[in-house]
Design an enzyme around this catalytic site. Structure first.
Site, PDB file in Angstrom:
ATOM      1  N   PRO A  19       0.844  -1.196   0.000  1.00 51.73           N
ATOM      2  CA  PRO A  19       0.000   0.000   0.000  1.00 51.73           C
ATOM      3  C   PRO A  19       0.876   1.241   0.000  1.00 51.73           C
ATOM      4  O   PRO A  19       1.770   1.371   0.842  1.00 51.73           O
ATOM      5  CB  PRO A  19      -0.783  -0.127   1.320  1.00 51.73           C
ATOM      6  CG  PRO A  19       0.041  -1.012   2.191  1.00 51.73           C
ATOM      7  CD  PRO A  19       0.793  -1.926   1.281  1.00 51.73           C
ATOM      8  N   MET A  20       0.651   2.144  -0.951  1.00 55.88           N
ATOM      9  CA  MET A  20       1.481   3.348  -1.070  1.00 55.88           C
ATOM     10  C   MET A  20       0.588   4.562  -1.308  1.00 55.88           C
ATOM     11  O   MET A  20      -0.144   4.618  -2.291  1.00 55.88           O
ATOM     12  CB  MET A  20       2.498   3.186  -2.209  1.00 55.88           C
ATOM     13  CG  MET A  20       3.556   2.130  -1.924  1.00 55.88           C
ATOM     14  SD  MET A  20       4.679   1.819  -3.326  1.00 55.88           S
ATOM     15  CE  MET A  20       3.657   0.723  -4.333  1.00 55.88           C
ATOM     16  N   GLN A  72      -6.306  -1.373   3.260  1.00 57.52           N
ATOM     17  CA  GLN A  72      -5.506  -1.027   4.433  1.00 57.52           C
ATOM     18  C   GLN A  72      -6.176   0.114   5.188  1.00 57.52           C
ATOM     19  O   GLN A  72      -6.505   1.157   4.610  1.00 57.52           O
ATOM     20  CB  GLN A  72      -4.080  -0.605   4.083  1.00 57.52           C
ATOM     21  CG  GLN A  72      -3.253  -0.424   5.358  1.00 57.52           C
ATOM     22  CD  GLN A  72      -1.840   0.048   5.141  1.00 57.52           C
ATOM     23  OE1 GLN A  72      -1.627   1.174   4.698  1.00 57.52           O
ATOM     24  NE2 GLN A  72      -0.866  -0.805   5.450  1.00 57.52           N
ATOM     25  N   CYS A 102       3.303   3.230   9.161  1.00 57.27           N
ATOM     26  CA  CYS A 102       3.525   4.536   8.548  1.00 57.27           C
ATOM     27  C   CYS A 102       4.056   5.526   9.579  1.00 57.27           C
ATOM     28  O   CYS A 102       3.467   5.690  10.647  1.00 57.27           O
ATOM     29  CB  CYS A 102       2.221   5.056   7.940  1.00 57.27           C
ATOM     30  SG  CYS A 102       2.413   6.651   7.111  1.00 57.27           S
ATOM     31  N   ASN A 213       9.005  -7.002   3.913  1.00 51.89           N
ATOM     32  CA  ASN A 213       8.881  -5.796   3.102  1.00 51.89           C
ATOM     33  C   ASN A 213      10.073  -4.896   3.392  1.00 51.89           C
ATOM     34  O   ASN A 213      10.636  -4.933   4.467  1.00 51.89           O
ATOM     35  CB  ASN A 213       7.554  -5.094   3.447  1.00 51.89           C
ATOM     36  CG  ASN A 213       7.412  -3.724   2.817  1.00 51.89           C
ATOM     37  OD1 ASN A 213       7.159  -2.732   3.500  1.00 51.89           O
ATOM     38  ND2 ASN A 213       7.563  -3.643   1.510  1.00 51.89           N
ATOM     39  N   GLY A 214      10.449  -4.110   2.380  1.00 50.47           N
ATOM     40  CA  GLY A 214      11.513  -3.132   2.581  1.00 50.47           C
ATOM     41  C   GLY A 214      12.730  -3.408   1.721  1.00 50.47           C
ATOM     42  O   GLY A 214      13.410  -4.410   1.903  1.00 50.47           O
ATOM     43  N   GLY A 215      12.986  -2.525   0.752  1.00 48.23           N
ATOM     44  CA  GLY A 215      14.206  -2.602  -0.045  1.00 48.23           C
ATOM     45  C   GLY A 215      14.274  -3.733  -1.042  1.00 48.23           C
ATOM     46  O   GLY A 215      15.337  -4.003  -1.603  1.00 48.23           O
ATOM     47  N   GLY A 236       7.304  -2.660  -2.816  1.00 51.48           N
ATOM     48  CA  GLY A 236       6.696  -1.345  -2.905  1.00 51.48           C
ATOM     49  C   GLY A 236       7.115  -0.562  -4.121  1.00 51.48           C
ATOM     50  O   GLY A 236       6.604  -0.748  -5.221  1.00 51.48           O
ATOM     51  N   ARG A 237       8.082   0.323  -3.935  1.00 49.55           N
ATOM     52  CA  ARG A 237       8.420   1.295  -4.991  1.00 49.55           C
ATOM     53  C   ARG A 237       8.856   0.647  -6.301  1.00 49.55           C
ATOM     54  O   ARG A 237       8.521   1.134  -7.382  1.00 49.55           O
ATOM     55  CB  ARG A 237       9.505   2.249  -4.484  1.00 49.55           C
ATOM     56  CG  ARG A 237       8.971   3.306  -3.529  1.00 49.55           C
ATOM     57  CD  ARG A 237      10.090   4.057  -2.841  1.00 49.55           C
ATOM     58  NE  ARG A 237      10.760   3.212  -1.856  1.00 49.55           N
ATOM     59  CZ  ARG A 237      11.888   3.535  -1.231  1.00 49.55           C
ATOM     60  NH1 ARG A 237      12.504   4.663  -1.539  1.00 49.55           N
ATOM     61  NH2 ARG A 237      12.419   2.739  -0.325  1.00 49.55           N
TER      62      ARG A 237
END
Length: 339
Positions: A19-20, A72, A102, A213-215, A236-237
């Protein structure tokens, strides 16, 4: 939720798109679904006050083609979150996820997001209330800790609380969140990643479905985590800026089902969706802003981005903008091959 449906959704969660805020809206999710049938998609965070007190039910709008898709929620009041979860389930979402990750000032001031890592008992009450209100899965997305907390102590305690409340799936962003001194953007990059602690949590909570999650920037990385014993990977990104690189091979490589898709096919399938959006009073750039990175790293990608940037915002802009941009990109690619 039936055990069969719970199993299916748990399998979908082997790969998910994070979710972004301002990015994973319904147009983005529709595009992503065209590239992967099985990847679990998430909405932007929607706050429970906006739904329950503000009556902003339009925030729950989504297309039936997006499933499997999770909502979310952000909030910290158990009763209010339960009602927001009920509204989300009623709207047709397959999962309700609680944001405990967040780090933005706005989120902290509302006492939700990563600041809730400091209140595991409250999070457990929220999860329990939400589970009582809905039949769909209630999950949590969290950090490994905040500020000066020791993740080795805090994270297992936090997980024990939410497991005790009935949570069966969690996504762990493998970074601390610094609530003081770092911006939300800096919190995505500066705190060091600690994937090892996520693996250790899987060892401690073997029955808990844990996604990392992350990187994470590639399917190769995702497969490494899955092969290493984790249950899921959330990207994510990289999934936003280069969606074809992540999603077009996901069904085959992550789920062992289906054939690879292509960015070109996604563009063609988006055209009827775009027509309907414009016919309903929408603007082309509300959709194409999510398509800028569709051909990232490929010959002609710059032309694709430039033509969409320059031509999609006009009041008369329609599907022809994409057709022309794709033609220009493919013409350049063919010319480069001929050289």
């Amino acid at each position: 939720m039936s055990e069969k449906n719970k199993y299916i959704l748990s399998r979908n969660a082997r790969l998910s798109v994070a979710p972004m805020m301002d990015w994973t809206d319904r147009h983005c999710r529709y595009l992503h679904r065209l590239m992967s049938k099985h990847t679990l998609l998430y909405t932007e965070m929607v706050t429970s006050p906006a739904l329950v007190r503000g009556g902003a039910l339009h925030l729950l709008d989504h297309n039936a083609q997006e499933h499997p898709v999770a909502l979310q929620l952000g909030g910290s009041d158990p009763a209010e979150l339960a009602e927001a979860a009920r509204l989300g389930a009623q709207a047709g979402y397959d999962e309700i996820n609680l944001n405990v990750g967040c780090p933005s000032d706005r989120v902290q001031s509302g006492c939700f997001g990563a600041v809730l890592m400091e209140q595991p008992a409250l999070v457990a009450k929220c999860v329990a209330a939400m589970r009582r209100a809905v039949d769909v899965d209630v999950t949590v997305k969290c950090r490994i800790g905040v500020d000066d907390q020791d993740p080795e102590t805090v994270l297992p305690e936090f997980l024990a609380h939410i497991v005790g409340a009935g949570c069966e799936r969690v996504t762990i962003h493998a970074r601390k969140a610094w609530l003081k001194g770092l911006s939300p953007k800096e919190n995505r990059d500066i705190p060091p990643l600690d994937y090892d602690i996520v693996h250790r949590m899987k060892g401690l909570f073997s029955n808990l479905h844990i996604s990392v999650n992350g990187g994470i920037t590639s399917l190769d990385q995702a497969e490494t985590f899955l092969d290493g014993g984790l249950d899921g990977v959330m990207i994510g990104r990289s999934a936003y800026h280069g969606p074809a690189d992540i999603l077009c091979q996901a069904d085959r490589r992550i789920y062992g089902q289906g054939e690879d898709t292509t960015a070109e096919a996604a563009v063609a399938q988006m055209l009827p969706y775009i027509d309907a959006h414009i016919a309903g009073g929408g603007r082309l750039n509300q959709i194409t802003r999510h398509m800028m990175g569709l051909f990232a790293g490929r010959p002609g990608a710059r032309i694709w981005r430039r033509m969409l940037s320059e031509n999609a915002s006009g009041p008369q802009a329609d599907r022809q903008v994409l057709i022309d941009a794709l033609d220009a990109m493919q013409t350049l690619a063919e010319a480069q091959k001929a050289v």
